[in-house]
Design a protein around this motif. Structure first.
Motif, PDB file in Angstrom:
ATOM      1  N   PRO A 145       1.014  -1.093  -0.086  1.00 33.27           N
ATOM      2  CA  PRO A 145       0.068   0.007   0.029  1.00 33.27           C
ATOM      3  C   PRO A 145       0.808   1.451   0.099  1.00 33.27           C
ATOM      4  O   PRO A 145       0.557   2.247  -0.642  1.00 33.27           O
ATOM      5  CB  PRO A 145      -0.819  -0.007   1.340  1.00 33.27           C
ATOM      6  N   TYR A 146       2.181   1.242   0.613  1.00 35.03           N
ATOM      7  CA  TYR A 146       2.965   2.467   0.614  1.00 35.03           C
ATOM      8  C   TYR A 146       3.402   2.826  -0.663  1.00 35.03           C
ATOM      9  O   TYR A 146       3.176   4.162  -1.153  1.00 35.03           O
ATOM     10  CB  TYR A 146       4.176   1.949   1.410  1.00 35.03           C
ATOM     11  N   SER A 148       1.678   2.594  -3.464  1.00 32.94           N
ATOM     12  CA  SER A 148       0.421   3.397  -4.143  1.00 32.94           C
ATOM     13  C   SER A 148       0.211   4.414  -3.623  1.00 32.94           C
ATOM     14  O   SER A 148      -0.272   5.303  -4.222  1.00 32.94           O
ATOM     15  CB  SER A 148      -0.825   2.304  -4.461  1.00 32.94           C
ATOM     16  N   LEU A 149       0.526   4.741  -2.294  1.00 33.58           N
ATOM     17  CA  LEU A 149       0.299   5.981  -1.768  1.00 33.58           C
ATOM     18  C   LEU A 149       1.453   6.991  -2.155  1.00 33.58           C
ATOM     19  O   LEU A 149       0.953   8.176  -2.354  1.00 33.58           O
ATOM     20  CB  LEU A 149       0.431   5.701   0.006  1.00 33.58           C
ATOM     21  N   ARG A 152       0.109   7.931  -5.703  1.00 29.97           N
ATOM     22  CA  ARG A 152      -1.018   8.944  -5.636  1.00 29.97           C
ATOM     23  C   ARG A 152      -0.532  10.407  -5.107  1.00 29.97           C
ATOM     24  O   ARG A 152      -0.887  11.423  -5.628  1.00 29.97           O
ATOM     25  CB  ARG A 152      -2.249   8.532  -4.577  1.00 29.97           C
ATOM     26  N   TYR A 153       0.438  10.355  -4.011  1.00 28.24           N
ATOM     27  CA  TYR A 153       0.854  11.825  -3.327  1.00 28.24           C
ATOM     28  C   TYR A 153       1.652  12.500  -4.587  1.00 28.24           C
ATOM     29  O   TYR A 153       1.146  13.682  -4.865  1.00 28.24           O
ATOM     30  CB  TYR A 153       1.644  11.428  -2.527  1.00 28.24           C
ATOM     31  N   ASP A 183      -4.873  14.100   3.004  1.00 27.81           N
ATOM     32  CA  ASP A 183      -5.362  12.519   3.475  1.00 27.81           C
ATOM     33  C   ASP A 183      -4.154  11.678   3.073  1.00 27.81           C
ATOM     34  O   ASP A 183      -4.409  10.692   3.507  1.00 27.81           O
ATOM     35  CB  ASP A 183      -6.788  12.355   2.187  1.00 27.81           C
ATOM     36  N   VAL A 184      -3.602  11.787   2.046  1.00 29.56           N
ATOM     37  CA  VAL A 184      -2.376  10.799   1.546  1.00 29.56           C
ATOM     38  C   VAL A 184      -1.472  11.006   2.542  1.00 29.56           C
ATOM     39  O   VAL A 184      -0.680  10.012   2.881  1.00 29.56           O
ATOM     40  CB  VAL A 184      -2.158  11.011   0.177  1.00 29.56           C
ATOM     41  N   SER A 185      -1.037  12.042   3.002  1.00 30.52           N
ATOM     42  CA  SER A 185       0.116  12.355   3.796  1.00 30.52           C
ATOM     43  C   SER A 185       0.204  11.521   5.065  1.00 30.52           C
ATOM     44  O   SER A 185       1.139  10.841   5.531  1.00 30.52           O
ATOM     45  CB  SER A 185       0.410  13.638   3.989  1.00 30.52           C
ATOM     46  N   PRO A 187      -0.980   8.721   6.213  1.00 31.88           N
ATOM     47  CA  PRO A 187      -0.583   7.374   6.439  1.00 31.88           C
ATOM     48  C   PRO A 187       0.758   7.207   6.051  1.00 31.88           C
ATOM     49  O   PRO A 187       1.453   6.367   6.341  1.00 31.88           O
ATOM     50  CB  PRO A 187      -1.603   6.467   5.213  1.00 31.88           C
ATOM     51  N   ILE A 188       1.257   8.295   4.904  1.00 28.13           N
ATOM     52  CA  ILE A 188       2.701   8.107   4.741  1.00 28.13           C
ATOM     53  C   ILE A 188       3.524   8.370   5.919  1.00 28.13           C
ATOM     54  O   ILE A 188       4.440   7.834   6.144  1.00 28.13           O
ATOM     55  CB  ILE A 188       2.942   8.972   3.426  1.00 28.13           C
ATOM     56  N   TYR A 191       3.533   5.547   8.149  1.00 27.98           N
ATOM     57  CA  TYR A 191       4.284   4.197   7.622  1.00 27.98           C
ATOM     58  C   TYR A 191       6.020   4.543   8.066  1.00 27.98           C
ATOM     59  O   TYR A 191       6.514   3.581   8.476  1.00 27.98           O
ATOM     60  CB  TYR A 191       4.356   3.984   6.268  1.00 27.98           C
TER      61      TYR A 191
END
Ligand SMILES: Nc1ncnc2c1ncn2[C@@H]1O[C@H](COP(=O)(O)OP(=O)(O)OP(=O)(O)O)[C@@H](O)[C@H]1O
Ligand SMILES: [Mg+2]
Length: 355
Positions: A145-146, A148-149, A152-153, A183-185, A187-188, A191
């Protein structure tokens, strides 16, 4: 995973090379310019299908030839697979057991390689982008998932920068993009924080093995938002920075600007460390992720290009001992006294396994 055999045709300085490797420590020894780095570059390509040395694929093809070809046999558990890469000035064609491979992500799962290259001596002294790249690549290998995050970022960031560049930026649209970015930042950063915490638990053990005296290594993450209420704090910060972003016509804050540093006995190694200490710190950081991966078959192959230069005898011996704890390793060196499970003599246009 283990690379049992490598065949190169018209790759860099090699017209025709066939080599069988040890599943442990392979020492590639030879004089300057002999072709040691060329050889490990061939191995590295099997993982990401691109080189760390040059973005121009034509440099990979032996001068005067039209194409280069790499074939490798990769063993994972009981399974052996044949991986082939054809390189032409137009691009690369990859095949696995004679079937075309379309997605590069399939490749890095099959051959996972960790690289220490001479440039990494400046990993901590140099620009943050190489440290971020280390982090992004290492986390992506473990957590799909990282990847793809990050993708997207990158896309949202690009859109936001485009909007900032417009002659009359649309502030409502910018706000929408900013919220998407936040929103994307979240979870980044989560992680990254988690990964560095896990690495820290391993680093001291690696440091103890590498450095002569008891020394501590500690990674310090520098997130752009430190507080707990991530979304609220990030919104505030982006609002505060909007004029600055508009002035520079690009997004000046965010996870794409984050960094981390490394403390050796409490001091920033970039600011206080000697050249040798920086080298050892970079080696420790590059090796540490190996111990995070639990499944034996998924553990990476380690390439250490020119890793022994600048190390004194005691540190060299310590490194050799530490390498025994890793799976398959490829080390290049000009020092004929370095010991390993296989010794490969590299000299112009050829390489022969001596042991
Ligand atoms: N596309 C190419 N075609 C032919 N020769 C090439 C090509 N690319 C590089 N070379 C040659 O390969 C040699 C360099 O090889 P390499 O960088 O692997 O040396 P090395 O053994 O790692 O040396 P060092 O110990 O100095 O790092 C140079 O002589 C260079 O001219
Ligand atoms: Mg070299």
């Amino acid at each position: 995973m283990i690379i049992t055999r490598l065949e190169l045709r018209n790759f860099r300085s090699y017209p025709c090379l066939n080599l069988d490797f040890s599943e442990k420590n392979n020492i590639l020894v030879g004089k300057n310019g002999a072709g040691k780095t060329n050889l490990v570059e061939g191995i590295y390509l099997l993982s990401l299908c691109k080189s760390w040395r040059s973005g121009d694929i034509r440099t990979l093809i032996r001068q005067g030839e039209e194409s280069a070809f790499i074939r490798a046999y990769v063993r994972e558990g009981e399974m052996s697979r044949k991986l082939e890469i054809l390189i032409t000035p137009k691009g690369k064609k990859i095949s696995l057991n004679d079937k075309p491979v379309k997605r590069l992500s399939e490749l890095s799962k099959l051959v996972n390689v960790t690289l220490f290259s001479p440039e990494d001596v400046n990993l901590f002294k140099g620009s943050p982008s190489s440290r971020r790249n280390f982090l992004d690549v290492s986390i992506s290998k473990e957590l799909t998932p990282y990847l793809s995050l990050i993708g997207r970022y990158g896309k949202i960031l690009q859109e936001r920068n485009m909007a900032l560049k417009s002659p009359s930026p649309d502030k409502t649209y910018l706000e929408v993009l900013t919220n998407q970015l936040i929103d994307v930042s979240e979870p980044i950063t989560h992680y990254r924080h988690e990964y560095l915490t896990r690495l820290n638990k391993i680093l001291d053990g690696v440091a103890n093995a590498l450095y002569e005296n008891d020394r501590s290594l500690r990674l310090i993450y520098k997130p752009f938002i430190k507080e707990n209420d991530f979304k609220e704090m990030a919104s505030k910060l982006y609002r505060k920075n909007l004029d600055n972003d508009l002035l520079h016509k690009m997004t000046m804050i965010g996870v794409h600007r984050e960094d981390f540093s490394l403390l050796l006995d409490g001091n920033d190694v970039a600011l206080y460390g000697s050249q040798g200490e920086n080298r050892l710190a970079a080696i420790a950081l590059k090796i540490a992720p190996y111990f995070l991966i639990e499944e034996k078959e998924k553990k990476p192959i380690t390439i250490l290009d020119d890793v022994y230069s600048e190390l004194d005898d005691k540190h060299s011996l310590r490194l050799t001992k530490l390498l025994k704890n890793l799976g398959q390793v490829f080390v290049t060196t000009a020092d004929y006294s370095i010991k390993g499970d296989a010794i490969i003599d590299v000299s112009k246009e050829s390489a022969t396994r001596r042991k």
